[in-house]
Enzyme design. Sequence first.
Site, PDB file in Angstrom:
ATOM      1  N   HIS A 241       1.749   0.254  -2.896  1.00 28.22           N
ATOM      2  CA  HIS A 241       1.719  -1.066  -3.524  1.00 28.22           C
ATOM      3  C   HIS A 241       0.621  -1.912  -2.882  1.00 28.22           C
ATOM      4  O   HIS A 241      -0.043  -1.474  -1.939  1.00 28.22           O
ATOM      5  CB  HIS A 241       3.088  -1.744  -3.436  1.00 28.22           C
ATOM      6  CG  HIS A 241       3.550  -2.040  -2.048  1.00 28.22           C
ATOM      7  ND1 HIS A 241       3.871  -1.066  -1.132  1.00 28.22           N
ATOM      8  CD2 HIS A 241       3.754  -3.235  -1.393  1.00 28.22           C
ATOM      9  CE1 HIS A 241       4.254  -1.623   0.005  1.00 28.22           C
ATOM     10  NE2 HIS A 241       4.176  -2.934  -0.119  1.00 28.22           N
TER      11      HIS A 241
ATOM     12  N   HIS B 276       0.520  -4.795  -1.156  1.00 28.22           N
ATOM     13  CA  HIS B 276       0.668  -5.669   0.000  1.00 28.22           C
ATOM     14  C   HIS B 276      -0.318  -5.260   1.098  1.00 28.22           C
ATOM     15  O   HIS B 276      -0.609  -4.078   1.297  1.00 28.22           O
ATOM     16  CB  HIS B 276       2.096  -5.642   0.527  1.00 28.22           C
ATOM     17  CG  HIS B 276       3.011  -6.542  -0.251  1.00 28.22           C
ATOM     18  ND1 HIS B 276       4.374  -6.403  -0.255  1.00 28.22           N
ATOM     19  CD2 HIS B 276       2.745  -7.616  -1.053  1.00 28.22           C
ATOM     20  CE1 HIS B 276       4.920  -7.348  -1.017  1.00 28.22           C
ATOM     21  NE2 HIS B 276       3.945  -8.084  -1.515  1.00 28.22           N
TER      22      HIS B 276
ATOM     23  N   ASP C  41      -0.393  -4.948   4.329  1.00 23.69           N
ATOM     24  CA  ASP C  41      -0.120  -3.996   5.400  1.00 23.69           C
ATOM     25  C   ASP C  41      -0.135  -2.553   4.917  1.00 23.69           C
ATOM     26  O   ASP C  41       0.060  -1.622   5.702  1.00 23.69           O
ATOM     27  CB  ASP C  41       1.207  -4.320   6.103  1.00 23.69           C
ATOM     28  CG  ASP C  41       2.401  -4.323   5.160  1.00 23.69           C
ATOM     29  OD1 ASP C  41       2.262  -4.790   4.019  1.00 23.69           O
ATOM     30  OD2 ASP C  41       3.488  -3.875   5.572  1.00 23.69           O
ATOM     31  N   HIS C  42      -0.402  -2.367   3.618  1.00 29.41           N
ATOM     32  CA  HIS C  42      -0.505  -1.017   3.065  1.00 29.41           C
ATOM     33  C   HIS C  42      -1.894  -0.703   2.503  1.00 29.41           C
ATOM     34  O   HIS C  42      -2.184   0.462   2.219  1.00 29.41           O
ATOM     35  CB  HIS C  42       0.548  -0.813   1.973  1.00 29.41           C
ATOM     36  CG  HIS C  42       1.949  -0.860   2.491  1.00 29.41           C
ATOM     37  ND1 HIS C  42       2.719   0.269   2.669  1.00 29.41           N
ATOM     38  CD2 HIS C  42       2.722  -1.907   2.883  1.00 29.41           C
ATOM     39  CE1 HIS C  42       3.906  -0.081   3.155  1.00 29.41           C
ATOM     40  NE2 HIS C  42       3.929  -1.399   3.296  1.00 29.41           N
TER      41      HIS C  42
ATOM     42  N   HIS D 189      10.896  -3.592  -5.170  1.00 28.09           N
ATOM     43  CA  HIS D 189      10.255  -4.435  -4.170  1.00 28.09           C
ATOM     44  C   HIS D 189       9.765  -5.706  -4.853  1.00 28.09           C
ATOM     45  O   HIS D 189       9.905  -5.871  -6.067  1.00 28.09           O
ATOM     46  CB  HIS D 189       9.111  -3.666  -3.499  1.00 28.09           C
ATOM     47  CG  HIS D 189       8.592  -4.299  -2.250  1.00 28.09           C
ATOM     48  ND1 HIS D 189       9.405  -4.811  -1.264  1.00 28.09           N
ATOM     49  CD2 HIS D 189       7.316  -4.512  -1.811  1.00 28.09           C
ATOM     50  CE1 HIS D 189       8.675  -5.301  -0.288  1.00 28.09           C
ATOM     51  NE2 HIS D 189       7.389  -5.144  -0.600  1.00 28.09           N
TER      52      HIS D 189
ATOM     53  N   ASP E 163       7.529   0.306  -0.024  1.00 30.04           N
ATOM     54  CA  ASP E 163       8.576  -0.583   0.435  1.00 30.04           C
ATOM     55  C   ASP E 163       9.628  -0.690  -0.666  1.00 30.04           C
ATOM     56  O   ASP E 163       9.280  -0.777  -1.839  1.00 30.04           O
ATOM     57  CB  ASP E 163       8.014  -1.965   0.720  1.00 30.04           C
ATOM     58  CG  ASP E 163       7.094  -2.017   1.939  1.00 30.04           C
ATOM     59  OD1 ASP E 163       6.877  -0.987   2.569  1.00 30.04           O
ATOM     60  OD2 ASP E 163       6.587  -3.105   2.232  1.00 30.04           O
TER      61      ASP E 163
ATOM     62  N   HIS F  94       8.300   1.979   9.293  1.00 30.36           N
ATOM     63  CA  HIS F  94       8.137   0.610   8.771  1.00 30.36           C
ATOM     64  C   HIS F  94       9.152  -0.344   9.408  1.00 30.36           C
ATOM     65  O   HIS F  94       9.925  -1.011   8.731  1.00 30.36           O
ATOM     66  CB  HIS F  94       8.274   0.621   7.241  1.00 30.36           C
ATOM     67  CG  HIS F  94       7.672  -0.576   6.573  1.00 30.36           C
ATOM     68  ND1 HIS F  94       8.402  -1.720   6.301  1.00 30.36           N
ATOM     69  CD2 HIS F  94       6.439  -0.811   6.082  1.00 30.36           C
ATOM     70  CE1 HIS F  94       7.624  -2.598   5.683  1.00 30.36           C
ATOM     71  NE2 HIS F  94       6.428  -2.071   5.538  1.00 30.36           N
TER      72      HIS F  94
END
EC number: 3.1.26.11
Length: 318
Positions: free
Chosen positions: A62, A64, A66-67, A140, A211, A269
């Site tokens: 996805h 976000h 942090d990914h 999510h 997530d 995570h």
Amino acid sequence: MEITFLGTSSGVPTRSRNVSSVALRLPQRGEIWLFDCGEGTQHQFLRSDFKASQIRRIFITHMHGDHIFGLMGLLASCGLAGNPQQKVDIYGPPKLNDYLQACRRYSQTHFSFPIKVHTVQPGLVYEDDEFKVSCALLEHRVPAHGYRVDEKDRPGRFDVKRARALGIPPGPIYGKLKNGEVVTLPDGRRINGKDLCGPTLTGRSLAYCTDTVFCDRAVELAQGVDVLIHEATFAHQDAEMAYQRLHSTSTMAAQTALLAQAKQLIMTHFSPRYAPGNAIQLADLLAEAQAIFPNTVMARDFDTHTINRPEQTALMAS
């Protein structure tokens, strides 16, 4: 198949944990498939035995940060490293290509190797003679997909000595027999390749779910896998926060593994709130998960897990 964790923290990096990225090494092909690419992933490569030039596929769950914040930097560095880099296929949500194109445009970055971005939908994502990758939509705050990798079964070891004893001439015919095909010899004999091969080599499988809060689609995606990699951002005590932020607790990850009948659960995570010295620590999350699904381990950065075939596991145990 080897899994190496390059980042196991959620949201932000810590001194000991980078943000999300998992490398799947396929030694038989000399390839690395990457799942997510958080900020600093290329630095994690430098601290590992991996070569960025071996990356062939990148699967993004996805959008976000942090990914994905490490993706552009990793791709840009690959082109500057001086090592020959083959085509890289990238799979992810609809806006992923827009993001990469904007980064390239505003940074004036030129890739010296071909890149193809594939927009994923639930179902089959990629397939070749050896592997199949599928995905499912998780639950999510933004569209997030879990991925599943299935290695296809392979014929067992071909008995060359027996083939020669039967008077079968070597050459391309051996390849057909090794694949289990029925071959007609020049003298009219029909030979079934399966009779000259050992037991079928069972394919291995893994699922990567992050997530997400607990959801049925994650259970379905992970049915019967050898390894389930699942996020465990929060402790069970913080379940209300998990529901609000649509993340999983340690017990949700364990329940997913249990219902999916996975063989092993690897949690990742983790929220930085469970650092040493706090009231709840990561060891507590592990104990919570193991109470539900005993074969659970907790990933740390640079941990490597080998997924063995069932016949290899049985041989090691004997």
